[in-house]
Scaffold this active site. Structure first.
Site, mmCIF file in Angstrom:
data_model
loop_
_atom_site.group_PDB
_atom_site.id
_atom_site.type_symbol
_atom_site.label_atom_id
_atom_site.label_comp_id
_atom_site.label_asym_id
_atom_site.label_seq_id
_atom_site.Cartn_x
_atom_site.Cartn_y
_atom_site.Cartn_z
ATOM 1 N N SER A 13 -7.814 -55.194 -20.765
ATOM 2 C CA SER A 13 -8.618 -56.079 -21.613
ATOM 3 C C SER A 13 -9.397 -57.110 -20.800
ATOM 4 O O SER A 13 -10.610 -57.283 -20.985
ATOM 5 C CB SER A 13 -7.703 -56.814 -22.601
ATOM 6 N N GLY A 14 -8.719 -57.811 -19.897
ATOM 7 C CA GLY A 14 -9.362 -58.888 -19.137
ATOM 8 C C GLY A 14 -10.329 -58.360 -18.099
ATOM 9 O O GLY A 14 -11.461 -58.850 -17.965
ATOM 10 N N CYS A 41 -3.422 -52.643 -23.869
ATOM 11 C CA CYS A 41 -3.781 -52.767 -25.280
ATOM 12 C C CYS A 41 -4.199 -51.420 -25.859
ATOM 13 O O CYS A 41 -3.699 -50.981 -26.891
ATOM 14 C CB CYS A 41 -4.906 -53.788 -25.429
ATOM 15 N N CYS A 46 -1.263 -52.537 -28.219
ATOM 16 C CA CYS A 46 -1.731 -52.887 -29.570
ATOM 17 C C CYS A 46 -2.223 -51.690 -30.385
ATOM 18 O O CYS A 46 -1.852 -51.531 -31.549
ATOM 19 C CB CYS A 46 -2.894 -53.877 -29.486
ATOM 20 N N LYS A 49 0.342 -48.782 -31.124
ATOM 21 C CA LYS A 49 1.379 -49.435 -31.944
ATOM 22 C C LYS A 49 0.908 -49.624 -33.382
ATOM 23 O O LYS A 49 1.580 -49.228 -34.330
ATOM 24 C CB LYS A 49 1.729 -50.769 -31.272
ATOM 25 N N TYR A 97 -14.689 -47.073 -23.556
ATOM 26 C CA TYR A 97 -14.610 -48.170 -22.589
ATOM 27 C C TYR A 97 -15.289 -47.786 -21.277
ATOM 28 O O TYR A 97 -16.036 -48.566 -20.690
ATOM 29 C CB TYR A 97 -13.137 -48.534 -22.309
ATOM 30 N N ALA A 113 -5.629 -50.279 -6.295
ATOM 31 C CA ALA A 113 -6.256 -51.111 -5.255
ATOM 32 C C ALA A 113 -5.260 -52.165 -4.795
ATOM 33 O O ALA A 113 -4.432 -52.626 -5.585
ATOM 34 C CB ALA A 113 -7.517 -51.767 -5.803
ATOM 35 N N TYR A 178 8.458 -59.684 -30.288
ATOM 36 C CA TYR A 178 7.628 -58.958 -31.239
ATOM 37 C C TYR A 178 7.532 -57.458 -30.932
ATOM 38 O O TYR A 178 7.510 -56.635 -31.839
ATOM 39 C CB TYR A 178 6.248 -59.619 -31.386
ATOM 40 N N GLU A 182 8.603 -54.669 -33.667
ATOM 41 C CA GLU A 182 7.579 -53.766 -34.205
ATOM 42 C C GLU A 182 7.992 -52.301 -34.022
ATOM 43 O O GLU A 182 7.865 -51.490 -34.951
ATOM 44 C CB GLU A 182 6.240 -54.017 -33.501
ATOM 45 N N ARG A 199 20.397 -61.159 -27.911
ATOM 46 C CA ARG A 199 21.298 -62.219 -27.449
ATOM 47 C C ARG A 199 21.447 -63.390 -28.413
ATOM 48 O O ARG A 199 22.506 -63.979 -28.532
ATOM 49 C CB ARG A 199 20.728 -62.837 -26.162
ATOM 50 N N ARG A 205 12.353 -65.656 -30.837
ATOM 51 C CA ARG A 205 12.457 -66.983 -30.225
ATOM 52 C C ARG A 205 11.070 -67.624 -30.108
ATOM 53 O O ARG A 205 10.098 -66.952 -29.779
ATOM 54 C CB ARG A 205 13.074 -66.827 -28.821
ATOM 55 N N GLY A 262 11.252 -58.069 -22.184
ATOM 56 C CA GLY A 262 10.280 -58.930 -21.516
ATOM 57 C C GLY A 262 9.355 -58.119 -20.641
ATOM 58 O O GLY A 262 9.590 -56.929 -20.400
ATOM 59 N N ALA A 341 -0.043 -62.318 -34.897
ATOM 60 C CA ALA A 341 0.737 -61.616 -35.925
ATOM 61 C C ALA A 341 1.783 -60.719 -35.285
ATOM 62 O O ALA A 341 1.610 -60.237 -34.170
ATOM 63 C CB ALA A 341 -0.189 -60.771 -36.796
ATOM 64 N N HIS A 436 -8.076 -65.244 -57.543
ATOM 65 C CA HIS A 436 -6.957 -64.841 -58.375
ATOM 66 C C HIS A 436 -7.165 -63.441 -58.925
ATOM 67 O O HIS A 436 -8.295 -63.097 -59.291
ATOM 68 C CB HIS A 436 -6.839 -65.847 -59.542
ATOM 69 N N GLU A 441 -3.926 -66.842 -52.533
ATOM 70 C CA GLU A 441 -4.264 -68.044 -53.317
ATOM 71 C C GLU A 441 -3.179 -69.120 -53.200
ATOM 72 O O GLU A 441 -3.434 -70.294 -53.435
ATOM 73 C CB GLU A 441 -4.534 -67.701 -54.784
HETATM 74 P P1 FAD Z 1 -3.660 -54.862 -19.055
HETATM 75 O O1 FAD Z 1 -4.316 -54.528 -20.332
HETATM 76 O O2 FAD Z 1 -2.225 -54.526 -18.900
HETATM 77 O O3 FAD Z 1 -4.498 -54.143 -17.919
HETATM 78 C C1 FAD Z 1 -4.071 -54.124 -16.597
HETATM 79 C C2 FAD Z 1 -4.569 -52.830 -15.955
HETATM 80 O O4 FAD Z 1 -4.423 -52.923 -14.567
HETATM 81 C C3 FAD Z 1 -3.770 -51.610 -16.389
HETATM 82 O O5 FAD Z 1 -4.656 -50.640 -16.913
HETATM 83 C C4 FAD Z 1 -3.104 -51.123 -15.107
HETATM 84 O O6 FAD Z 1 -3.003 -49.715 -15.054
HETATM 85 C C5 FAD Z 1 -4.038 -51.658 -14.059
HETATM 86 N N1 FAD Z 1 -3.450 -51.901 -12.745
HETATM 87 C C6 FAD Z 1 -2.282 -52.524 -12.448
HETATM 88 N N2 FAD Z 1 -2.116 -52.638 -11.134
HETATM 89 C C7 FAD Z 1 -3.224 -52.056 -10.555
HETATM 90 C C8 FAD Z 1 -3.647 -51.874 -9.205
HETATM 91 N N3 FAD Z 1 -2.939 -52.344 -8.180
HETATM 92 N N4 FAD Z 1 -4.814 -51.233 -8.986
HETATM 93 C C9 FAD Z 1 -5.560 -50.754 -10.017
HETATM 94 N N5 FAD Z 1 -5.198 -50.916 -11.296
HETATM 95 C C10 FAD Z 1 -4.045 -51.576 -11.565
HETATM 96 N N6 FAD Z 1 -1.509 -58.112 -27.752
HETATM 97 C C11 FAD Z 1 -2.127 -58.506 -28.892
HETATM 98 O O7 FAD Z 1 -2.980 -59.404 -28.842
HETATM 99 N N7 FAD Z 1 -1.830 -57.933 -30.106
HETATM 100 C C12 FAD Z 1 -0.905 -56.933 -30.211
HETATM 101 O O8 FAD Z 1 -0.657 -56.435 -31.321
HETATM 102 C C13 FAD Z 1 -0.254 -56.496 -29.039
HETATM 103 N N8 FAD Z 1 0.656 -55.486 -29.081
HETATM 104 C C14 FAD Z 1 1.240 -55.058 -27.941
HETATM 105 C C15 FAD Z 1 2.169 -54.027 -28.032
HETATM 106 C C16 FAD Z 1 2.795 -53.562 -26.898
HETATM 107 C C17 FAD Z 1 3.790 -52.434 -27.015
HETATM 108 C C18 FAD Z 1 2.493 -54.144 -25.642
HETATM 109 C C19 FAD Z 1 3.181 -53.659 -24.394
HETATM 110 C C20 FAD Z 1 1.575 -55.179 -25.534
HETATM 111 C C21 FAD Z 1 0.943 -55.644 -26.686
HETATM 112 N N9 FAD Z 1 0.023 -56.688 -26.643
HETATM 113 C C22 FAD Z 1 -0.582 -57.123 -27.799
HETATM 114 C C23 FAD Z 1 -0.279 -57.394 -25.373
HETATM 115 C C24 FAD Z 1 -1.606 -56.912 -24.774
HETATM 116 O O9 FAD Z 1 -1.601 -55.520 -24.667
HETATM 117 C C25 FAD Z 1 -1.817 -57.564 -23.407
HETATM 118 O O10 FAD Z 1 -1.723 -58.964 -23.543
HETATM 119 C C26 FAD Z 1 -3.183 -57.218 -22.812
HETATM 120 O O11 FAD Z 1 -3.356 -55.837 -22.699
HETATM 121 C C27 FAD Z 1 -3.337 -57.895 -21.438
HETATM 122 O O12 FAD Z 1 -4.562 -57.501 -20.834
HETATM 123 P P2 FAD Z 1 -4.725 -57.545 -19.243
HETATM 124 O O13 FAD Z 1 -6.144 -57.217 -18.976
HETATM 125 O O14 FAD Z 1 -4.170 -58.801 -18.718
HETATM 126 O O15 FAD Z 1 -3.768 -56.405 -18.702
#
Ligand code: FAD
Length: 459
Positions: A13-14, A41, A46, A49, A97, A113, A178, A182, A199, A205, A262, A341, A436, A441
């Site tokens: 995502s980021g 994600c 997300c 799921k 994407y 990388a 969560y 889920e 726990r 929490r 975690g 959520a 309503h 509401e």
């Molecule tokens: P990521 O999306 O994890 O992307 C990191 C990427 O880096 C991965 O594709 C990985 O393969 C790649 N990578 C790692 N190391 C290397 C490397 N050395 N070289 C090249 N590539 C590498 N968030 C919500 O907002 N709503 C939800 O409903 C939700 N549900 C979730 C359900 C589950 C089961 C999980 C596990 C997470 C959920 N999240 C949810 C959290 C959300 O998915 C993450 O917060 C989000 O994807 C974080 O984005 P990011 O870009 O930081 O990392």
């Protein structure tokens, strides 16, 4: 050596957002992704799921339909069919994407990388060294399953769950965050016998205490076996399946165990120390307000910084980083109000302060709450109540938090999030005409506080 303005490590995502925005501003960008573009994600979080949650609610809808005059003959659920449809959708999204990246002019490498220091990165697939004026680490986080639990290799994580080709009849889920809930909930609604071992006394929490208790009771009523104040101590395979021994010496026999205890930032083996990037005691990259790490020219966004591990936050951070650096815009503040959520059934959603946080921060706090049976339940006969709660600062009538459990909670909290981010007061809700008949509401019709915190009336 190939040279880029920006090298992004991680196509989740980021990373994807930062790479696209930077390239659109004319930067020469390379993005390295070791697995699948889209990241957690899209591929293992997300999106799959939520699709599976939706699948798990179809059976309920059919049961509820009886009260509305419908009958359904020979209903049957097929896990393999669901899985292949979900997988096809993930393929489509991954492709979308990748196309968006390439249209923006980002060069993508399907490779792990690692940082080499001195502004250089190694592409592990070929060993090639490339250099970047700036490097953005957006490698996300990974489920923890490397503690000293005996037999932990017999357990699955959420990553493994999304690859299951068959549905286990019995499942133990460890954890009460969560993700644990889920997965537990969707499996239970699809017919598995589910036990959740955790726990604490209560699930979730950090969420509002009343909400935690309300959802816990709803999940128990839905047939999920909740085992609080317990942990797993050993897992063994025997003739019956898997035996999970708990800290109270009881044993649960099951077909699968999911550990959702975690997520750890993905920083191992990344070469951070070599590049001078500091991490904290939980392996997260430490950044300042501009996403700058301790090493000049190296930045980090998203879950790898272990702050708010949610997709919209990772996207916002990637966007703000790229706009600030490549579009020369003044850095916009990250949101401090985070609507979110939990996609259990019923859903739980929340924005702003919990009652306990509000009382700790403010002297005079009013709490408005209501519980009611959703209209649909009058004919479906389904048990369970919606619960809604508003936390209001008495001094200026500002809404500090809103929390709920019930159908469409996620959809409702998104819109309340707008109001609260804009600084809505309780009086604004009172002035809003109700729609309503809806569940929503109730937000605009709660008039009398359920509780008032603080002794004097004036704040
Ligand atoms: P990521 O999306 O994890 O992307 C990191 C990427 O880096 C991965 O594709 C990985 O393969 C790649 N990578 C790692 N190391 C290397 C490397 N050395 N070289 C090249 N590539 C590498 N968030 C919500 O907002 N709503 C939800 O409903 C939700 N549900 C979730 C359900 C589950 C089961 C999980 C596990 C997470 C959920 N999240 C949810 C959290 C959300 O998915 C993450 O917060 C989000 O994807 C974080 O984005 P990011 O870009 O930081 O990392």
């Amino acid at each position: 050596m190939r040279r880029y303005d920006l090298i992004v490590i991680g196509g989740g995502s980021g990373g994807v957002r930062a790479a696209r925005v930077a390239a659109t501003q004319g930067a020469k960008v390379l993005l390295a992704e070791e697995s699948r573009v889209g990241g957690t994600c899209v591929i293992r979080g997300c999106v799959p799921k939520k699709l599976m949650v939706l699948a798990s609610r179809v059976g309920m809808e059919m049961q509820d339909g009886r009260g509305f005059g419908w009958t359904f003959d020979a209903a049957r659920f097929s896990w393999p069919d669901l899985k292949s449809n979900v997988d096809a959708e993930l393929d489509r999204l991954e492709h979308a994407y990748a196309t968006a990246l390439s249209r923006a002019g980002v060069h993508t490498e399907a490779s792990r990388a690692e940082l080499l220091g001195g502004g250089c990165v190694k592409l592990c697939s070929t060993g090639e060294r490339i250099s970047g004026e700036r490097i953005l680490v957006a490698t996300g986080a990974t489920p923890i399953n490397d503690d000293d639990l005996i037999g932990r290799s017999l357990c699955a994580t959420s990553d493994d769950f999304f690859n299951w080709t068959t549905q286990p009849r019995r499942v133990v889920v460890q954890g009460a965050g969560y993700i644990a809930l889920e997965l537990a909930c969707l499996l239970a609604r699809l017919g598995s016998e589910v036990s959740v071992v955790f726990r604490a006394d209560h699930i979730l929490r950090g969420f509002d205490q009343e909400l935690r208790e309300h959802l816990q009771a709803e999940l128990a009523a839905a047939g999920i076996r909740l085992v609080p104040r317990a942990t797993l101590t050993a897992i063994q395979r025997d003739g019956q399946g898997l035996s999970a021994t708990l800290s109270d010496a009881s044993v649960i026999t099951t077909d699968a165990i999911i550990r959702a205890i975690g997520r750890r930032p993905n920083t191992r083996g990344l070469g951070l120390a070599r590049a001078g990037v500091t991490t904290d005691d939980r392996d997260a990259i430490v950044v300042d307000d501009d996403f700058q790490t301790s090493a000049r020219g190296i930045y980090a966004v998203g879950d790898v910084t272990n702050r708010i591990q949610l997709t919209p936050m990772a996207i916002r951070e990637g966007h703000v980083f790229a706009e600030t650096v490549y579009a020369g815009r003044a850095r916009s503040a990250l949101p401090s109000i985070v609507p979110t959520a939990v996609f259990t059934t019923p859903e739980l959603a929340t924005v702003g302060q919990t009652e306990a946080e509000a009382v700790a921060w403010h002297e005079h706090v009013d709490v408005y709450s209501t519980q009611f049976r959703p209209m649909k339940a009058t004919l479906s006969g389904r048990a369970g109540k919606c619960f809604m709660k508003l936390i209001v600062k008495r001094a200026d009538d500002r809404i500090l938090g809103a929390h709920l459990v019930g159908p469409d909670a996620g959809e409702m909290i998104q819109l309340l999030g707008v109001a609260i981010t804009m600084g809505a007061r309780k009086g604004d809700l009172d002035a809003t005409l109700a729609v309503h008949p809806t569940g929503a509401e109730e937000w605009v019709t709660m008039r009398t506080p359920t509780r008032r915190h603080g002794r004097s009336e004036a704040a």
